[in-house]
Motif scaffolding. Sequence first.
Motif, PDB file in Angstrom:
ATOM      1  N   PHE A  19       0.563  -1.146   0.222  1.00 25.09           N
ATOM      2  CA  PHE A  19       0.347  -0.121  -0.032  1.00 25.09           C
ATOM      3  C   PHE A  19       0.485   1.303   0.068  1.00 25.09           C
ATOM      4  CE2 PHE A  19      -2.025   3.235   2.660  1.00 25.09           C
ATOM      5  CZ  PHE A  19      -3.103   3.623   2.020  1.00 25.09           C
ATOM      6  N   TRP A  23       1.296   3.528  -3.198  1.00 21.78           N
ATOM      7  CA  TRP A  23       0.763   5.211  -2.914  1.00 21.78           C
ATOM      8  C   TRP A  23       2.015   6.016  -3.069  1.00 21.78           C
ATOM      9  CZ3 TRP A  23      -4.424   6.264  -2.590  1.00 21.78           C
ATOM     10  CH2 TRP A  23      -4.977   7.362  -1.538  1.00 21.78           C
ATOM     11  N   LEU A  44      -0.948   6.774   7.254  1.00 26.21           N
ATOM     12  CA  LEU A  44      -3.173   6.208   7.344  1.00 26.21           C
ATOM     13  C   LEU A  44      -3.635   5.349   7.564  1.00 26.21           C
ATOM     14  CD1 LEU A  44      -4.148   7.662   4.044  1.00 26.21           C
ATOM     15  CD2 LEU A  44      -4.458   8.573   5.889  1.00 26.21           C
ATOM     16  N   VAL A  45      -1.918   4.365   7.755  1.00 26.62           N
ATOM     17  CA  VAL A  45      -2.396   2.331   8.470  1.00 26.62           C
ATOM     18  C   VAL A  45      -1.727   2.625   9.311  1.00 26.62           C
ATOM     19  CG1 VAL A  45      -2.772   2.356   5.673  1.00 26.62           C
ATOM     20  CG2 VAL A  45      -0.538   1.682   6.990  1.00 26.62           C
ATOM     21  N   LYS A  96      -7.493  10.593   9.256  1.00 26.11           N
ATOM     22  CA  LYS A  96      -7.887   9.499   8.904  1.00 26.11           C
ATOM     23  C   LYS A  96      -9.720   9.727   7.597  1.00 26.11           C
ATOM     24  CE  LYS A  96      -5.149   6.890  11.226  1.00 26.11           C
ATOM     25  NZ  LYS A  96      -4.933   5.987  11.726  1.00 26.11           N
ATOM     26  N   MET A  98     -11.194  10.389   5.046  1.00 26.14           N
ATOM     27  CA  MET A  98     -11.111  10.347   3.860  1.00 26.14           C
ATOM     28  C   MET A  98     -10.815  11.545   3.390  1.00 26.14           C
ATOM     29  SD  MET A  98      -8.179   8.105   3.044  1.00 26.14           S
ATOM     30  CE  MET A  98      -7.958   8.382   1.122  1.00 26.14           C
ATOM     31  N   PHE A 168     -21.409  12.369  -0.450  1.00 20.64           N
ATOM     32  CA  PHE A 168     -20.443  11.138  -0.612  1.00 20.64           C
ATOM     33  C   PHE A 168     -21.477  10.004  -0.712  1.00 20.64           C
ATOM     34  CE2 PHE A 168     -16.924   8.189   1.250  1.00 20.64           C
ATOM     35  CZ  PHE A 168     -16.059   9.541  -0.005  1.00 20.64           C
ATOM     36  N   LYS A 171     -24.093   9.418  -3.709  1.00 22.01           N
ATOM     37  CA  LYS A 171     -22.504   9.315  -4.686  1.00 22.01           C
ATOM     38  C   LYS A 171     -22.426   7.706  -4.457  1.00 22.01           C
ATOM     39  CE  LYS A 171     -22.692  13.112  -6.826  1.00 22.01           C
ATOM     40  NZ  LYS A 171     -23.639  12.288  -8.542  1.00 22.01           N
ATOM     41  N   PHE A 172     -22.356   7.262  -3.359  1.00 22.10           N
ATOM     42  CA  PHE A 172     -21.126   5.819  -3.901  1.00 22.10           C
ATOM     43  C   PHE A 172     -22.138   4.643  -3.556  1.00 22.10           C
ATOM     44  CE2 PHE A 172     -20.739   1.772  -1.390  1.00 22.10           C
ATOM     45  CZ  PHE A 172     -19.440   1.684  -2.287  1.00 22.10           C
ATOM     46  N   LEU A 175     -25.969   4.821  -8.889  1.00 23.92           N
ATOM     47  CA  LEU A 175     -25.285   4.079 -10.188  1.00 23.92           C
ATOM     48  C   LEU A 175     -24.419   2.671 -10.024  1.00 23.92           C
ATOM     49  CD1 LEU A 175     -24.161   5.807 -13.398  1.00 23.92           C
ATOM     50  CD2 LEU A 175     -22.742   4.115 -11.738  1.00 23.92           C
TER      51      LEU A 175
ATOM     52  N   ALA B 142      -8.069   1.404   6.632  1.00 26.82           N
ATOM     53  CA  ALA B 142      -8.380   2.661   5.872  1.00 26.82           C
ATOM     54  C   ALA B 142      -8.462   2.173   4.401  1.00 26.82           C
ATOM     55  CB  ALA B 142      -6.516   3.039   5.884  1.00 26.82           C
ATOM     56  N   LEU B 143      -8.210   1.268   3.936  1.00 32.35           N
ATOM     57  CA  LEU B 143      -8.293   0.479   2.877  1.00 32.35           C
ATOM     58  C   LEU B 143      -9.573   0.965   2.213  1.00 32.35           C
ATOM     59  CD1 LEU B 143      -5.515  -2.155   1.584  1.00 32.35           C
ATOM     60  CD2 LEU B 143      -5.345   0.664   1.889  1.00 32.35           C
ATOM     61  N   ILE B 146     -10.912   4.194   1.256  1.00 34.59           N
ATOM     62  CA  ILE B 146     -10.230   4.746   0.174  1.00 34.59           C
ATOM     63  C   ILE B 146     -10.174   4.345  -0.972  1.00 34.59           C
ATOM     64  CG2 ILE B 146      -7.755   4.848  -1.390  1.00 34.59           C
ATOM     65  CD1 ILE B 146      -6.049   5.150   1.306  1.00 34.59           C
ATOM     66  N   GLN B 148     -13.812   3.123  -1.295  1.00 38.78           N
ATOM     67  CA  GLN B 148     -14.922   4.062  -1.783  1.00 38.78           C
ATOM     68  C   GLN B 148     -14.824   5.206  -1.845  1.00 38.78           C
ATOM     69  OE1 GLN B 148     -17.312   4.573   2.285  1.00 38.78           O
ATOM     70  NE2 GLN B 148     -17.231   2.692   2.205  1.00 38.78           N
ATOM     71  N   LEU B 149     -13.566   6.219  -1.749  1.00 40.40           N
ATOM     72  CA  LEU B 149     -13.197   7.479  -2.184  1.00 40.40           C
ATOM     73  C   LEU B 149     -13.053   6.683  -3.827  1.00 40.40           C
ATOM     74  CD1 LEU B 149     -12.287  10.631  -2.028  1.00 40.40           C
ATOM     75  CD2 LEU B 149     -10.149   9.610  -1.221  1.00 40.40           C
ATOM     76  N   ASN B 151     -14.302   4.381  -5.363  1.00 42.81           N
ATOM     77  CA  ASN B 151     -15.795   4.286  -6.037  1.00 42.81           C
ATOM     78  C   ASN B 151     -16.348   5.563  -6.911  1.00 42.81           C
ATOM     79  OD1 ASN B 151     -14.873   1.417  -5.913  1.00 42.81           O
ATOM     80  ND2 ASN B 151     -16.229   1.176  -4.716  1.00 42.81           N
ATOM     81  N   VAL B 152     -16.381   6.428  -5.787  1.00 38.39           N
ATOM     82  CA  VAL B 152     -17.098   8.320  -5.799  1.00 38.39           C
ATOM     83  C   VAL B 152     -16.238   8.672  -6.855  1.00 38.39           C
ATOM     84  CG1 VAL B 152     -17.488  10.163  -4.525  1.00 38.39           C
ATOM     85  CG2 VAL B 152     -17.989   8.045  -3.784  1.00 38.39           C
ATOM     86  N   LYS B 155     -16.980   7.925 -10.188  1.00 43.03           N
ATOM     87  CA  LYS B 155     -18.129   7.780 -10.920  1.00 43.03           C
ATOM     88  C   LYS B 155     -18.021   9.335 -10.988  1.00 43.03           C
ATOM     89  CE  LYS B 155     -20.344   3.796  -8.571  1.00 43.03           C
ATOM     90  NZ  LYS B 155     -21.148   3.220  -7.114  1.00 43.03           N
ATOM     91  N   LEU B 156     -17.596   9.698 -10.018  1.00 45.29           N
ATOM     92  CA  LEU B 156     -17.727  11.187 -10.150  1.00 45.29           C
ATOM     93  C   LEU B 156     -16.983  12.055 -11.988  1.00 45.29           C
ATOM     94  CD1 LEU B 156     -18.471  14.294  -8.910  1.00 45.29           C
ATOM     95  CD2 LEU B 156     -16.554  14.189  -8.454  1.00 45.29           C
TER      96      LEU B 156
END
Lengths: 175, 175
Positions: A19, A23, A44-45, A96, A98, A168, A171-172, A175, B142-143, B146, B148-149, B151-152, B155-156
């Motif tokens: 990871f 990153w 972050l982790v 943390k 996001m 947020f 949006k998730f 679709l 954290a993973l 991230i 989810q972010l 994925n959003v 889509k965006l």
Amino acid sequence: MNPTDNPAAASLADARARFIHLWGVSGSSWGVSKTLAQVHALLLVSPVALSTEDLMEQLTISRGNASMTVRELLDWGLIYKELRPGERREYFVAEKDMLQVTRCIIRARKRRELDQMKRTLDELAALPGDPADAGYRAFHTALTDIQQLANVSDKLLTRLMQAEKSWFWDKFLKL
Amino acid sequence: MNPTDNPAAASLADARARFIHLWGVSGSSWGVSKTLAQVHALLLVSPVALSTEDLMEQLTISRGNASMTVRELLDWGLIYKELRPGERREYFVAEKDMLQVTRCIIRARKRRELDQMKRTLDELAALPGDPADAGYRAFHTALTDIQQLANVSDKLLTRLMQAEKSWFWDKFLKL
DNA sequence: CACAAGTTTCAACAATTATTGAAACTTGTG
DNA sequence: CACAAGTTTCAATAATTGTTGAAACTTGTG
């Protein structure tokens, strides 16, 4: 127990390393230094706050590098200092959430790049010229188009910064 | 008439140069090579198609550099070849519709970075582990956050790529 | 105020990334 | 098929960017 005794722990360490590597690579291709991204990833982790010393060890980077990187991450608002009473040493924790992380990054880059760019574009687009000159027309059209794009981007990013967790999630789910 | 005889032409040349410089600097801070951005800028404000030779002259870059840069811009879909009947030499024009330019850039970067990143994140997030282990919990949380972010964002960006000119104008007029 | 524990700075150096330029290649033409 | 006009490739090199490490600095403590 030594971490390598435990297969789960060993693979967690691997996953963590992958990871951090991911990153770092991703950061590099977006104009962020590899170390900065890696320190961010590591924090972050990490379930606990880490000191400069810890960062140096775990990422094998120099003290100077760690210090400068940490300062930059503090500037971005992506990590926080954690001071422990009776201890001189500083510890750091990552933000943390996001959504919050995204906001920080958008805010910082928008300020540094987009706002600056808009100023220059305004200056250049204001240049008067002869509308009969194809060179001038092409320049002026391109510039006003780019200005519009910059304005729309600005609005979009501002909206994103104000986005709520609920948005947020919507949006998730959609679709 | 020599361009320097005409003050308007001189200042247009200046403005053009400043724009090309701006685009180059901006590119650099987003992980795009300066030359790539500058060739793109030059073609964006040029009323006519330019040859490799022209690019070399106007930006004082080598033939090799011009050739590779042009190829990359073609890959991104940001410029087009213009072949002239009875001429061997290739000319290039930029895609001038900024909405289309935006789509190209989003498409290319999304494919190269985001899609690849999502694959790796999926792999890493799938790692099983002991929920009693704070290290594992921190990593896993954290993973998934991230993911989810990502994925959003996906889509965006997909939405943005499909955005119509009308949407674009709405955004511009609103707020 | 001297010292210890820690942090920051920055000039020298290393790594990475971009660029050059010349040779190899491609292609249309007489 | 030899040549001219143009394009591509890529090893060498230049420019940029990131990193180190040691010295200077800061700060809390006896």
